[in-house]
Design an enzyme around this catalytic site. Structure first.
Site, PDB file in Angstrom:
ATOM      1  N   ARG A   1       0.566  -1.193   0.229  1.00  0.00           N
ATOM      2  CA  ARG A   1      -0.260  -0.041   0.021  1.00  0.00           C
ATOM      3  C   ARG A   1       0.777   1.478  -0.331  1.00  0.00           C
ATOM      4  NH1 ARG A   1      -5.405   0.273   2.168  1.00  0.00           N
ATOM      5  NH2 ARG A   1      -4.811   1.900   3.121  1.00  0.00           N
TER       6      ARG A   1
ATOM      7  N   ARG B   1      10.176   4.681  -3.190  1.00  0.00           N
ATOM      8  CA  ARG B   1      10.278   6.117  -4.096  1.00  0.00           C
ATOM      9  C   ARG B   1      11.966   6.585  -4.246  1.00  0.00           C
ATOM     10  NH1 ARG B   1       6.383   9.588  -2.117  1.00  0.00           N
ATOM     11  NH2 ARG B   1       4.088   8.724  -3.118  1.00  0.00           N
TER      12      ARG B   1
ATOM     13  N   ARG C   1      -9.815  -6.455  13.248  1.00  0.00           N
ATOM     14  CA  ARG C   1      -8.325  -5.882  14.215  1.00  0.00           C
ATOM     15  C   ARG C   1      -9.406  -4.325  14.167  1.00  0.00           C
ATOM     16  NH1 ARG C   1      -5.156  -7.246  17.125  1.00  0.00           N
ATOM     17  NH2 ARG C   1      -3.872  -5.568  16.952  1.00  0.00           N
TER      18      ARG C   1
ATOM     19  N   ASP D   1      -9.731   1.462   0.417  1.00  0.00           N
ATOM     20  CA  ASP D   1     -10.224   2.720   0.905  1.00  0.00           C
ATOM     21  C   ASP D   1     -11.894   3.486   0.476  1.00  0.00           C
ATOM     22  OD1 ASP D   1      -8.308   3.021   2.564  1.00  0.00           O
ATOM     23  OD2 ASP D   1      -6.565   3.576   0.842  1.00  0.00           O
TER      24      ASP D   1
HETATM   25  P1  FAD Z   1     -18.021   1.892   7.593  1.00  0.00           P
HETATM   26  O1  FAD Z   1     -17.758   3.032   8.090  1.00  0.00           O
HETATM   27  O2  FAD Z   1     -17.860   0.913   8.333  1.00  0.00           O
HETATM   28  O3  FAD Z   1     -19.893   1.843   7.647  1.00  0.00           O
HETATM   29  C1  FAD Z   1     -20.714   0.748   7.980  1.00  0.00           C
HETATM   30  C2  FAD Z   1     -21.414   1.065   9.130  1.00  0.00           C
HETATM   31  O4  FAD Z   1     -22.945  -0.163   9.425  1.00  0.00           O
HETATM   32  C3  FAD Z   1     -21.414   1.896  10.315  1.00  0.00           C
HETATM   33  O5  FAD Z   1     -21.839   2.647  10.663  1.00  0.00           O
HETATM   34  C4  FAD Z   1     -21.690   0.917  11.078  1.00  0.00           C
HETATM   35  O6  FAD Z   1     -22.367   1.349  12.446  1.00  0.00           O
HETATM   36  C5  FAD Z   1     -23.583   0.561  10.552  1.00  0.00           C
HETATM   37  N1  FAD Z   1     -23.936  -0.981  10.787  1.00  0.00           N
HETATM   38  C6  FAD Z   1     -22.772  -2.124  11.071  1.00  0.00           C
HETATM   39  N2  FAD Z   1     -23.375  -3.000  11.553  1.00  0.00           N
HETATM   40  C7  FAD Z   1     -24.663  -3.003  11.419  1.00  0.00           C
HETATM   41  C8  FAD Z   1     -25.861  -3.175  12.260  1.00  0.00           C
HETATM   42  N3  FAD Z   1     -25.815  -4.630  12.660  1.00  0.00           N
HETATM   43  N4  FAD Z   1     -27.087  -2.703  11.712  1.00  0.00           N
HETATM   44  C9  FAD Z   1     -26.609  -1.711  12.239  1.00  0.00           C
HETATM   45  N5  FAD Z   1     -25.954  -0.712  11.227  1.00  0.00           N
HETATM   46  C10 FAD Z   1     -24.665  -1.623  10.960  1.00  0.00           C
HETATM   47  N6  FAD Z   1      -9.445   5.626   4.030  1.00  0.00           N
HETATM   48  C11 FAD Z   1      -9.065   6.485   2.855  1.00  0.00           C
HETATM   49  O7  FAD Z   1      -9.285   6.253   1.965  1.00  0.00           O
HETATM   50  N7  FAD Z   1      -8.093   7.468   3.572  1.00  0.00           N
HETATM   51  C12 FAD Z   1      -7.554   6.833   4.603  1.00  0.00           C
HETATM   52  O8  FAD Z   1      -7.006   7.435   5.437  1.00  0.00           O
HETATM   53  C13 FAD Z   1      -8.671   6.216   5.774  1.00  0.00           C
HETATM   54  N8  FAD Z   1      -7.867   6.133   6.712  1.00  0.00           N
HETATM   55  C14 FAD Z   1      -8.876   4.907   8.279  1.00  0.00           C
HETATM   56  C15 FAD Z   1      -8.572   5.292   9.185  1.00  0.00           C
HETATM   57  C16 FAD Z   1      -8.950   4.132   9.882  1.00  0.00           C
HETATM   58  C17 FAD Z   1      -8.354   4.307  11.201  1.00  0.00           C
HETATM   59  C18 FAD Z   1     -10.011   3.552  10.015  1.00  0.00           C
HETATM   60  C19 FAD Z   1     -10.624   2.175   9.674  1.00  0.00           C
HETATM   61  C20 FAD Z   1     -10.432   3.459   7.984  1.00  0.00           C
HETATM   62  C21 FAD Z   1      -9.681   3.856   6.800  1.00  0.00           C
HETATM   63  N9  FAD Z   1      -9.888   4.901   5.748  1.00  0.00           N
HETATM   64  C22 FAD Z   1      -8.694   5.570   5.247  1.00  0.00           C
HETATM   65  C23 FAD Z   1     -11.231   3.388   5.249  1.00  0.00           C
HETATM   66  C24 FAD Z   1     -12.154   3.901   5.570  1.00  0.00           C
HETATM   67  O9  FAD Z   1     -12.872   4.397   6.276  1.00  0.00           O
HETATM   68  C25 FAD Z   1     -13.312   2.734   4.849  1.00  0.00           C
HETATM   69  O10 FAD Z   1     -13.575   2.649   3.995  1.00  0.00           O
HETATM   70  C26 FAD Z   1     -14.899   3.386   4.925  1.00  0.00           C
HETATM   71  O11 FAD Z   1     -15.297   4.258   5.408  1.00  0.00           O
HETATM   72  C27 FAD Z   1     -15.874   2.482   4.456  1.00  0.00           C
HETATM   73  O12 FAD Z   1     -17.092   2.632   4.255  1.00  0.00           O
HETATM   74  P2  FAD Z   1     -18.378   1.767   4.521  1.00  0.00           P
HETATM   75  O13 FAD Z   1     -19.468   2.228   4.430  1.00  0.00           O
HETATM   76  O14 FAD Z   1     -17.464   0.147   4.381  1.00  0.00           O
HETATM   77  O15 FAD Z   1     -18.107   1.069   6.184  1.00  0.00           O
HETATM   78  N1  UDP Z   2       3.502   0.455   8.024  1.00  0.00           N
HETATM   79  C1  UDP Z   2       4.171   0.659   8.699  1.00  0.00           C
HETATM   80  N2  UDP Z   2       5.478   1.124   9.409  1.00  0.00           N
HETATM   81  C2  UDP Z   2       4.355   2.581   9.319  1.00  0.00           C
HETATM   82  C3  UDP Z   2       3.032   2.732   8.463  1.00  0.00           C
HETATM   83  C4  UDP Z   2       2.791   1.897   7.880  1.00  0.00           C
HETATM   84  O1  UDP Z   2       4.999  -0.788   8.678  1.00  0.00           O
HETATM   85  O2  UDP Z   2       5.394   3.745   9.688  1.00  0.00           O
HETATM   86  C5  UDP Z   2       2.777  -0.722   7.333  1.00  0.00           C
HETATM   87  C6  UDP Z   2       2.127  -1.490   8.474  1.00  0.00           C
HETATM   88  O3  UDP Z   2       2.293  -3.117   7.685  1.00  0.00           O
HETATM   89  C7  UDP Z   2       0.553  -1.056   7.810  1.00  0.00           C
HETATM   90  C8  UDP Z   2       0.682  -1.151   6.541  1.00  0.00           C
HETATM   91  O4  UDP Z   2       2.083  -0.343   5.849  1.00  0.00           O
HETATM   92  O5  UDP Z   2      -0.472  -1.887   8.128  1.00  0.00           O
HETATM   93  C9  UDP Z   2      -0.381   0.046   5.620  1.00  0.00           C
HETATM   94  O6  UDP Z   2      -0.515   1.283   5.843  1.00  0.00           O
HETATM   95  P1  UDP Z   2      -1.399   2.571   6.442  1.00  0.00           P
HETATM   96  O7  UDP Z   2      -0.795   3.182   6.390  1.00  0.00           O
HETATM   97  O8  UDP Z   2      -1.808   2.374   4.368  1.00  0.00           O
HETATM   98  O9  UDP Z   2      -2.367   1.596   7.440  1.00  0.00           O
HETATM   99  P2  UDP Z   2      -3.551   1.920   8.297  1.00  0.00           P
HETATM  100  O10 UDP Z   2      -4.079   3.958   7.259  1.00  0.00           O
HETATM  101  O11 UDP Z   2      -5.193   1.671   6.873  1.00  0.00           O
HETATM  102  O12 UDP Z   2      -3.358   1.747   8.610  1.00  0.00           O
END
Ligand code: FAD
Ligand code: UDP
Length: 369
Positions: A172, A176, A251, A352
């Site tokens: 991911r 570079r 997780r 994402d």
């Molecule tokens: P969700 O956002 O999980 O929506 C699902 C919804 O369904 C939730 O609101 C949940 O409460 C609801 N739900 C689940 N089960 C039920 C049930 N039984 N009844 C009623 N409601 C329910 N993406 C990026 O592009 N850039 C980023 O920088 C990025 N950073 C991230 C950092 C973190 C820590 C995490 C966890 C994710 C990140 N993502 C990022 C990914 C991004 O959050 C997801 O791709 C996106 O939000 C997923 O949308 P979704 O609708 O599939 O799921």
């Molecule tokens: N990762 C790492 N060191 C860092 C940042 C990322 O080893 O400082 C690795 C780690 O395995 C992580 C993966 O790269 O789960 C993907 O990172 P990303 O930032 O895309 O993770 P997310 O924001 O989805 O948690």
């Protein structure tokens, strides 16, 4: 309830895009959401003038102009470029792995010197094709970076050693041979000015859409199946089938948020702690996503943990065991003509945001024409 064409379970990005598209086609949609607010994991909340990313740092990025134009209907985006830094026992390194990282670590100055160093360290693999995250990381950036910036961070994040994790997770991140700290290679990138929640609000703001929060599908699954002709389900696919084939692994995360009486805590929106001693994986300082100049600041420490029933399942763990189990659930899902499974949890994919929007639009086109 029979007045509705669709029940959408989950008000995250997938559910909201589908509901929006269906409403535009004249369909009546009911959205239920188990949390007390809409927007799923992209939810942001304003605190003291700062948009707080309640479920972890979210940076929008895509190379797909259609997706970029689509999301820009619902918010204006700023020029934020994600450039996290890594803190390894007080040593600071630029991410993703680039000439700044190589220079700080090895003193190399030219791309040739960096390449030679990586090639020398990669030799420990003896030319073997990388089969897990450890081998993939060493093959890409060598043993020093693997040991300081990848091994322990990854173990904390996923709760498993790198030898037991799939190689794609580390791919991911760009590698570079230029002095470029941009974490993404995409053409478009930014943070919505005023936060992400407005995007979902605007998607769901339509006379054909009714939204009900604090409502868990599983509290009345049978009734919903009886009352709605079609269901878009964005929760956990294994839970939908009552875990009958076994549990998929996820997780979970725990967030600790603090308001600090200082204007600048760490000088960057995202700092990763890549050692094993620090319990959290990263600290985000929310104001820097929007170049904020408030007098105080808000930080969030992110801790990773094993998912157990009842926890929020933030990440699917896409190793061979789980992908195989998911394929078996998918086969069950395909027999369930009334239900479409979508999103990170419904499709068990490390999506994402831009990929979720693309998948939801594709699903809407197939379903609605
Ligand atoms: P969700 O956002 O999980 O929506 C699902 C919804 O369904 C939730 O609101 C949940 O409460 C609801 N739900 C689940 N089960 C039920 C049930 N039984 N009844 C009623 N409601 C329910 N993406 C990026 O592009 N850039 C980023 O920088 C990025 N950073 C991230 C950092 C973190 C820590 C995490 C966890 C994710 C990140 N993502 C990022 C990914 C991004 O959050 C997801 O791709 C996106 O939000 C997923 O949308 P979704 O609708 O599939 O799921
Ligand atoms: N990762 C790492 N060191 C860092 C940042 C990322 O080893 O400082 C690795 C780690 O395995 C992580 C993966 O790269 O789960 C993907 O990172 P990303 O930032 O895309 O993770 P997310 O924001 O989805 O948690």
């Amino acid at each position: 309830m029979s007045q509705y064409d669709y029940l959408v379970v989950g008000s995250g990005l997938f559910g909201a895009v589908f509901a929006h598209e269906a409403a535009l086609k004249g369909k009546k949609v009911k959205v239920i959401e188990k949390r007390g607010h809409i927007a799923g994991n992209i939810y942001t909340k304003e605190v003291q003038g700062i948009q707080v990313h309640e479920y972890g740092a979210h940076i929008f990025h895509t190379s797909d102009k259609e997706i970029w134009d689509y999301v820009n209907q619902f918010a204006d985006f700023n020029r934020y470029t994600n450039s996290p830094i890594a803190n390894y026992k007080g040593e600071i390194y630029n991410l993703p792995f680039n000439m700044n990282t190589f220079n700080k670590l090895w003193g190399v100055v030219t791309p040739e010197e960096a390449q030679a160093k990586i090639a020398e360290q990669r030799a420990v693999l003896g030319g073997k094709k990388p089969e897990n995250l450890e081998e993939q990381a060493i093959s890409l950036v060598g043993t020093d970076i693997y040991e300081k910036l990848i091994r322990d961070y990854t173990q904390k994040q996923w709760g498993k050693p790198c030898t037991e994790l799939p190689a794609f997770i580390i791919r991911r991140l760009p590698v570079r041979l230029t002095y470029d700290n941009n974490y993404f290679n995409d053409t478009y990138q930014g943070i919505p000015i005023g936060g992400y929640t407005q995007i979902i609000e605007k998607m769901l703001e339509h006379p054909n859409i009714d939204v009900q929060v604090n409502t868990d599908f599983f509290a009345a699954k049978k009734n919903y199946l009886a009352a709605f002709p079609k269901i878009i389900f964005t929760g956990m696919i294994d839970q939908f089938f009552d875990y009958q084939l076994g549990e998929l692994e996820y997780r979970s995360l725990r967030f600790e948020t603090e308001i600090l009486e200082k204007d600048n805590y760490q000088g960057n929106a995202v700092v990763n702690y890549t050692d094993s001693e620090t319990a959290y994986t990263r600290i985000i300082e929310h104001k820097h996503f929007e170049f904020g100049n408030q007098k105080d600041t808000i930080i969030t420490k992110e801790f990773s943990k094993t998912w157990q029933r009842g926890d929020e399942p933030y990440y699917p763990l896409n190793n061979d065991r789980n992908n195989h189990l998911y394929d078996n659930y998918k086969a069950l899902a395909e027999k369930e003509a009334q239900v479409i499974f979508g999103g990170r949890l419904g499709q068990y994919r490390y999506y994402d945001m831009h990929q979720v929007i693309a998948a939801a639009l594709q699903c809407a086109r197939k379903e609605l024409g």
